[in-house]
Write an enzyme that holds these catalytic residues in place. Structure first.
Site, PDB file in Angstrom:
ATOM      1  N   SER A  21       0.830  -1.204   0.000  1.00 35.62           N
ATOM      2  CA  SER A  21       0.000   0.000   0.000  1.00 35.62           C
ATOM      3  C   SER A  21       0.868   1.259   0.000  1.00 35.62           C
ATOM      4  CB  SER A  21      -0.889   0.002   1.234  1.00 35.62           C
ATOM      5  OG  SER A  21      -1.622   1.217   1.302  1.00 35.62           O
ATOM      6  N   GLY A  70       1.707  11.585   4.194  1.00 33.86           N
ATOM      7  CA  GLY A  70       0.581  12.106   4.973  1.00 33.86           C
ATOM      8  C   GLY A  70      -0.782  11.652   4.489  1.00 33.86           C
ATOM      9  N   ASN A 125      -4.682  -0.341   8.148  1.00 36.70           N
ATOM     10  CA  ASN A 125      -3.426   0.375   8.373  1.00 36.70           C
ATOM     11  C   ASN A 125      -3.435   0.940   9.782  1.00 36.70           C
ATOM     12  OD1 ASN A 125      -1.162   1.941   8.371  1.00 36.70           O
ATOM     13  ND2 ASN A 125      -1.829   3.330   6.749  1.00 36.70           N
ATOM     14  N   CYS A 128      -1.255   4.100  11.712  1.00 36.94           N
ATOM     15  CA  CYS A 128      -1.534   5.531  11.723  1.00 36.94           C
ATOM     16  C   CYS A 128      -1.807   5.997  13.161  1.00 36.94           C
ATOM     17  CB  CYS A 128      -2.719   5.835  10.826  1.00 36.94           C
ATOM     18  SG  CYS A 128      -4.081   4.711  11.123  1.00 36.94           S
ATOM     19  N   LYS A 163      -2.210  -4.639   9.230  1.00 38.87           N
ATOM     20  CA  LYS A 163      -0.846  -4.261   8.855  1.00 38.87           C
ATOM     21  C   LYS A 163      -0.112  -3.753  10.087  1.00 38.87           C
ATOM     22  CE  LYS A 163       2.031  -2.094   5.398  1.00 38.87           C
ATOM     23  NZ  LYS A 163       2.072  -1.434   4.087  1.00 38.87           N
ATOM     24  N   ASN A 190       4.927  -2.498   8.229  1.00 35.22           N
ATOM     25  CA  ASN A 190       4.919  -1.138   7.709  1.00 35.22           C
ATOM     26  C   ASN A 190       6.334  -0.547   7.797  1.00 35.22           C
ATOM     27  OD1 ASN A 190       3.919   1.456   6.938  1.00 35.22           O
ATOM     28  ND2 ASN A 190       1.972   0.941   7.903  1.00 35.22           N
ATOM     29  N   GLY A 241       8.732  -5.455   3.090  1.00 36.37           N
ATOM     30  CA  GLY A 241       9.827  -4.640   3.621  1.00 36.37           C
ATOM     31  C   GLY A 241      11.116  -4.902   2.869  1.00 36.37           C
ATOM     32  N   GLY A 242      11.404  -4.080   1.892  1.00 33.71           N
ATOM     33  CA  GLY A 242      12.681  -4.176   1.196  1.00 33.71           C
ATOM     34  C   GLY A 242      12.775  -5.256   0.142  1.00 33.71           C
ATOM     35  N   THR A 264       8.683  -0.158  -2.290  1.00 34.08           N
ATOM     36  CA  THR A 264       9.636   0.840  -2.772  1.00 34.08           C
ATOM     37  C   THR A 264      10.368   0.408  -4.035  1.00 34.08           C
ATOM     38  OG1 THR A 264       9.918   1.434  -0.460  1.00 34.08           O
ATOM     39  CG2 THR A 264      11.530   2.320  -1.989  1.00 34.08           C
TER      40      THR A 264
END
Lengths: 309, 272
Positions: A21, A70, A125, A128, A163, A190, A241-242, A264
């Protein structure tokens, strides 16, 4: 021929590769066929319109990225009425990432999503900020994480993926708490909070100050979190993650994940997800695995290693 | 062949560097062997480049780079201002090296139907972004007048801008005062009063943008601006490259430079 299907709670995915996400959108359909993916995961949707954070929102490091975007967005009404029309043209199960700032808001939004045709599951999520707890993330503590998941569970029948956040002292405890609260899967993990400072301006590089760190440099930490959670819960773990290539994905599966999310890496190579998918299948073929799901947990303590080299 | 499977308008591909050479004191020219991508590209669009030198060293994220040369039968070219790690890595590439590029991306410039003449105001490396527009205009029989602004004559790159488009260039400089805003305003007013262009275009300078926006509004001339912004994904997924853009109803919204831009309506853009 390798069977690439995986089960995530009540759902069967055609393969274990999906986006993370926040790093994905229908825009990626300009580059490859999104129907090849095991699932689609939206950017986090919030109940109300959000402007997003001040710029700069992204800052790179040697092998990763800090972000503080954000969660800008037009809110749940717009998502259900407008954005969903765009998502329904794709065939993989649509997982809607949901973010809210109170337990009640999570529950209300979950009910709304459950009533929206085309939503296959909710990814909660819970990293947050929780406005009812001084802005501390729901996922920081087992109690607040469980409260959000339990309220959503009571409000809707959709599969719920929790998550989890690395920004907690005991992620296994958080994983157990959300499992007990009714989560169908845990997504681990996350981004981890980080900071970069511009020494000329003598101020944080990101407009919002701190940011979430992701990318290859975060991989060993995420992998460790997956390994801990996989030993703590019986529900499926989705590793994130990665992950940048198929070998990374294999590591996450062997650490106990049933599926993986690529985030990413798609910024650097938009074809990272199809490359991971093809590489996973090739790995299974080369090593004689009939099902990709056979890789899950192979490296966990007490488990047998694959039979032959 | 550098295009991906049919039906995917954006391609992640590796291209061979044909030419890599410095231009003037701080710019660099990269010419790539990517005929299909070049043919598919439009003036004002950009590519997201993985900035790794021949040894593979460079920053983690890609860098957006506007297209300087493109079109059917032409090599794909970029003209970059060497100022950071990414552009330094690109400038270190040599002929024969390979470069990963993603694109073409974004919304390019638009020429209105029946336009006869346009005016371009460019400064610094902004002229690289506007250069392919001069050629597209020339190919459609649209005459191009350009005001190019630079620190000093040795920074001008008039040849890099105009190519063989036949654009009529007026150069202004910081070094002799001709590039000061009041001087450029007088120059533009004279043009707009005598024989106004059908459209104006700009890139590369906040103060020249504000001047052109003000004068174009006063004279009722439509315009477009190409904006720059730091980018993450380049595709519209990460929402890191937003800029404030005025909607037709007057409200201001954050739009993505990579997806809704980089070319925006001149009057809709806000100063940066």
């Amino acid at each position: 021929m390798v069977n690439m299907a995986v089960r995530i709670g009540p759902m069967t995915l055609a393969n274990p590769v999906m986006p993370a996400s926040g790093t994905f959108g229908p825009e990626l359909a300009q580059v490859f066929d999104l129907n090849r993916l095991g699932a689609l995961v939206t950017k986090s949707v919030t109940p109300q319109y959000r402007e997003g954070n001040p710029l700069p929102r992204l800052c790179e490091t040697e092998a990763g990225v800090l972000n503080s975007i954000g969660i800008p967005g037009k809110g749940l009404d717009h998502f259900c009425a407008q954005a969903m029309a765009d998502w329904r043209r794709f065939t993989p199960p649509l997982v809607v990432s949901l973010s809210a700032d109170s337990v009640a808001a999570f529950a209300e939004a979950a009910a709304r999503l459950a009533a929206t045709p085309g939503v296959a599951a909710i990814e909660a999520n819970i990293s947050c900020p929780n406005l009812e707890e001084d802005g501390r993330a729901f996922a920081m503590h087992p109690e607040s994480a469980a409260a959000a998941i339990a309220a959503m569970r009571a409000a809707c029948a959709l599969p719920i993926w929790a998550k989890l956040s690395p920004n907690t002292a005991d992620i296994a405890a958080v994983a157990r708490a959300v499992e007990e609260a009714g989560a169908d899967a845990v997504v681990v993990a996350n981004t981890i909070l980080g900071l970069a400072i511009d020494i000329d301006r003598m101020a944080p590089k990101l407009g919002a100050g701190m940011g979430g760190f992701s990318g290859p440099a975060f991989k060993p930490i995420a992998l460790r979190l997956v390994w801990q959670c996989a030993q703590a819960v019986r529900v499926p773990v989705i590793g994130v993650g990665g992950i940048a290539n198929a070998e990374d994905a294999v590591e996450f599966l062997m650490a106990g994940a049933s599926a993986v999310q690529v985030g990413t890496a798609s910024f650097v190579s938009p074809n990272a997800m199809p490359a991971v998918l093809e590489g996973l299948e090739a790995f299974c073929e080369r090593r004689g695995f009939a099902r990709v799901s056979d890789l899950t947990g192979l490296a966990l303590p007490g488990r047998l290693r694959p039979a032959a080299e | 062949m550098d295009l991906g499977p049919a039906g995917f308008p954006v391609v992640e591909a590796e291209a061979r560097v044909l030419e890599s050479a410095p231009v003037g004191r701080r710019y660099h020219r990269l010419i790539l062997d990517a005929p299909a991508l070049s043919a598919a590209s439009r003036p004002g669009q950009f590519f997201h480049l993985l900035c790794r030198d021949g040894a593979g060293n460079g920053p983690y994220l890609r860098r957006p780079m506007s297209i300087w040369r493109c079109g059917p039968g032409r090599d794909l070219g970029f003209l970059l201002h060497v100022k950071g790690r990414g552009t330094a890595a690109l400038a270190a590439l040599r002929a024969g090296d390979r470069l990963s590029l993603l694109g073409p991306l974004g919304q390019g410039f638009r020429l209105g139907p029946g336009w006869r003449r346009i005016l371009i105001v460019a400064r610094g490396v902004g002229l690289a972004t506007l250069a392919p527009l001069t050629e597209a205009a020339a190919a459609q029989g649209v005459a191009v007048q350009a005001v190019l602004s630079a620190q000093a004559p040795e920074d001008l790159m008039a040849e890099e801008f105009a190519g063989d488009s036949g654009a009529a260039i007026t150069a202004v400089f910081d070094s002799d005062g001709s590039g000061a805003v009041p001087a450029v305003e007088a120059l533009l007013r004279a043009r707009f009063q005598d024989d106004p262009p059908d459209g104006v275009f700009t890139c590369g300078s906040n103060r020249l943008f504000l001047l052109l926006q003000r004068l174009a509004a006063e004279y009722g001339i439509p315009g477009q601006i190409a904006l720059e912004q730091q980018m993450g994904c380049g595709l519209g997924m990460c929402f890191c490259c937003v800029r404030q853009i005025r909607a037709p109803d007057g409200t201001v919204q954050n739009l993505r430079v990579c997806a809704e831009g980089p070319v925006f309506d001149l009057q809709a853009a806000l100063a940066w």
